[in-house]
Design an enzyme around this catalytic site. Sequence first.
Site, short mmCIF file in Angstrom:
data_model
loop_
_atom_site.label_atom_id
_atom_site.label_comp_id
_atom_site.label_asym_id
_atom_site.label_seq_id
_atom_site.Cartn_x
_atom_site.Cartn_y
_atom_site.Cartn_z
N ASP A 39 0.93 -1.40 -0.01
CA ASP A 39 -0.07 0.01 -0.21
C ASP A 39 0.47 1.17 0.02
O ASP A 39 0.23 2.03 -0.13
CB ASP A 39 -0.47 0.17 1.31
CG ASP A 39 -2.34 -1.46 1.34
OD1 ASP A 39 -1.98 -1.53 0.64
OD2 ASP A 39 -2.72 -1.53 2.21
N HIS A 243 29.08 5.00 -8.45
CA HIS A 243 27.96 6.19 -7.98
C HIS A 243 27.51 4.47 -6.50
O HIS A 243 26.96 4.33 -7.23
CB HIS A 243 27.07 4.98 -9.06
CG HIS A 243 26.96 6.40 -10.33
ND1 HIS A 243 26.59 6.10 -11.79
CD2 HIS A 243 27.43 7.73 -10.48
CE1 HIS A 243 27.09 7.06 -12.39
NE2 HIS A 243 27.09 8.12 -11.36
N ASP A 260 29.02 13.88 -3.72
CA ASP A 260 28.27 13.84 -4.84
C ASP A 260 26.48 13.62 -4.27
O ASP A 260 26.18 12.76 -4.29
CB ASP A 260 28.44 12.84 -6.02
CG ASP A 260 28.04 13.33 -7.41
OD1 ASP A 260 27.10 14.40 -7.19
OD2 ASP A 260 28.43 12.73 -8.59
N ASP A 271 23.65 18.93 -9.03
CA ASP A 271 24.16 18.48 -9.20
C ASP A 271 25.50 18.63 -8.88
O ASP A 271 26.80 18.96 -9.72
CB ASP A 271 24.90 16.95 -10.61
CG ASP A 271 25.17 16.14 -10.49
OD1 ASP A 271 25.18 15.88 -10.02
OD2 ASP A 271 25.32 15.91 -11.43
N HIS A 350 35.62 8.47 -16.75
CA HIS A 350 34.08 9.31 -17.27
C HIS A 350 34.34 10.58 -17.73
O HIS A 350 35.55 10.97 -18.05
CB HIS A 350 33.41 8.98 -15.67
CG HIS A 350 34.06 10.37 -15.30
ND1 HIS A 350 34.01 11.66 -14.87
CD2 HIS A 350 33.82 9.78 -13.41
CE1 HIS A 350 34.72 12.27 -13.47
NE2 HIS A 350 34.61 11.70 -12.81
N HIS A 354 28.04 16.27 -18.47
CA HIS A 354 26.85 16.51 -18.82
C HIS A 354 25.83 17.44 -18.86
O HIS A 354 26.11 18.64 -18.16
CB HIS A 354 25.68 14.86 -18.73
CG HIS A 354 25.86 15.08 -16.93
ND1 HIS A 354 25.24 16.27 -16.10
CD2 HIS A 354 26.24 14.56 -16.11
CE1 HIS A 354 24.75 15.57 -15.27
NE2 HIS A 354 25.69 15.31 -14.28
N HIS A 361 20.71 13.93 -15.72
CA HIS A 361 20.82 13.63 -16.46
C HIS A 361 20.25 14.44 -18.12
O HIS A 361 19.53 13.21 -18.30
CB HIS A 361 22.39 12.04 -17.51
CG HIS A 361 23.12 11.77 -15.73
ND1 HIS A 361 23.43 10.53 -15.90
CD2 HIS A 361 24.01 12.77 -15.39
CE1 HIS A 361 24.25 10.39 -15.01
NE2 HIS A 361 23.95 12.08 -14.73
N GLU A 384 32.92 17.84 -13.83
CA GLU A 384 33.07 17.20 -12.83
C GLU A 384 34.21 16.25 -13.64
O GLU A 384 33.96 15.22 -12.86
CB GLU A 384 32.08 16.15 -12.43
CG GLU A 384 30.75 15.69 -14.06
CD GLU A 384 29.86 14.87 -12.91
OE1 GLU A 384 30.05 14.01 -12.62
OE2 GLU A 384 29.01 15.29 -14.11
N TYR A 388 40.99 8.81 -9.31
CA TYR A 388 40.35 7.78 -8.82
C TYR A 388 40.93 6.52 -8.91
O TYR A 388 42.18 5.68 -10.56
CB TYR A 388 39.04 6.76 -8.76
CG TYR A 388 37.90 7.74 -9.99
CD1 TYR A 388 37.26 8.54 -8.61
CD2 TYR A 388 37.67 8.38 -10.77
CE1 TYR A 388 36.60 9.28 -8.81
CE2 TYR A 388 37.17 8.75 -11.17
CZ TYR A 388 36.41 9.87 -10.33
OH TYR A 388 35.32 10.83 -10.32
N ARG A 406 36.56 13.43 -6.59
CA ARG A 406 35.89 14.12 -8.39
C ARG A 406 35.48 15.71 -7.63
O ARG A 406 34.83 15.89 -6.71
CB ARG A 406 34.78 13.69 -8.54
CG ARG A 406 33.96 14.15 -9.55
CD ARG A 406 32.84 13.28 -10.12
NE ARG A 406 31.91 12.47 -9.10
CZ ARG A 406 31.59 11.36 -8.55
NH1 ARG A 406 32.89 10.70 -8.87
NH2 ARG A 406 30.74 11.42 -7.78
N GLU A 408 32.89 18.59 -8.49
CA GLU A 408 31.51 18.67 -10.09
C GLU A 408 30.57 20.18 -9.44
O GLU A 408 30.77 20.29 -8.65
CB GLU A 408 30.94 17.60 -9.51
CG GLU A 408 29.38 17.36 -10.68
CD GLU A 408 28.31 16.45 -10.53
OE1 GLU A 408 28.56 15.93 -9.69
OE2 GLU A 408 27.95 16.15 -11.97
#
Length: 444
Positions: A39, A243, A260, A271, A350, A354, A361, A384, A388, A406, A408
């Site tokens: 529910d 991620h 992030d 972002d 990466h 974007h 995105h 960004e 790594y 990172r 960003e």
Amino acid sequence: MIQIPKSEYARRRKALMAQMVPNSIAILPAAAVAIRNRDVEHVYRQDSDFQYLSGFPEPEAVIVLIPGREYGEYVLFCRERNPARELWDGLRAGQEGAMRDFGADDAFPISDIDDILPGLIEGRDRVYSAMGSNPEFDRHVMDWINVIRSKAHLGAQPPNEFVALDHLLHDMRLYKSAAEVKVMRSAAEISARAHVRAMQASRAGLHEFSLEAELDYEFRKGGAKMAAYGSIVASGRNACILHYQENDAVLKDGDLVLIDAGCEIDCYASDITRTFPVSGKFSPEQKAIYELVLDSQEAAFALIGPGKHWNQAHEATVRVITTGLVDLGLLQGDVDALIVGEAYKAFYMHRAGHWLGMDVHDVGDYKVGGEWRVLEVGMTLTVEPGIYIAPDNQSVAKKWRGIGVRIEDDVVVTKQGCEVLSGGVPKTVAAIEALMAAARAEAA
Ligand code: GLY
Ligand code: MN
Ligand code: MN
């Protein structure tokens, strides 16, 4: 709270209809409610295309745009008022509200759509819809067309052309208006406060989720209904998982933590990523990697502006990062050859950013006619870069392993170049260390 004004939705519908061929119709469904368990529903989030054209926040609704229709070009099918349901689930606009508050020229109960919509489609040559992204709705569209086809012997004229709406709509969404930039700036400012709060709260012994709680607090306090995506709070080697989602490790002295996270305001995303030391002080290796990423981001900002193409910023980050990795001894060889051979991808796998907008995105083509898109005023994007160093990377000295950084930010292209929307979070090593030291001194 800053929101998109109603007049802007009307302007967008007009702009879309002006691009549709004569004697056509566009049909778009609201997002479905997603069940979380039995529910319990997931928090409702309107479909971005639907929201873009209507600002109408309810599920079980369909927008129909019919340029030139005598009795109104904007028809909205939506739920009827229902006092019993509204007692449990909240108020509904109903058909009167759809016209009064959301600018519909005409509104009908969603329960009547099968009876009414075929009549609106009939005689139109072309149907625009989001074909392919919602198979169930595609089937409905074909059902409505088949109703018309079944009456062809009575003179009914079914449309012959079915065209994906995305191309027109997503190009419109790529260019942000002043009102959109204002909303996005506000989302970025709230998110910036959230990142600052997380930095101030960071202590060894807390969990990653403790910092996530600080973020959530600022998001909600700022009026955001939700985060724009699952927040990433990744300490130590977890930062090397792009991620990372668990957010449940213990923060350790000497580690970095990469956050992030960004909130969503009126369906517009922010972002932001910041990486900082759990205990407030960068080690020499962490500092070296951090400053390299920061330099690459600065190089990217310099290549964002009208007339620059999409990939120039990315290429700038690749050059700075590759050069820096060679200087630090993490890569060996000629910089140009390493770039051509994509050696940097072992550390920077990466792209530099974007499009950003209603979707984190966001929609919009990155290439046009096979060439990288040239940036124009009002386009919004992230910048960004990151490095790594895998914990098991045997080809680098041990002291580097497991460092993930990172940085960003969100930017909008302006006449002069670009404006950073997310500048409210400190970024230099000195500024981060000073902010964290001040927070510790105050707590002591
Ligand atoms: N938060 C996802 C991204 O940075 O693209
Ligand atoms: Mn991000
Ligand atoms: Mn991003």
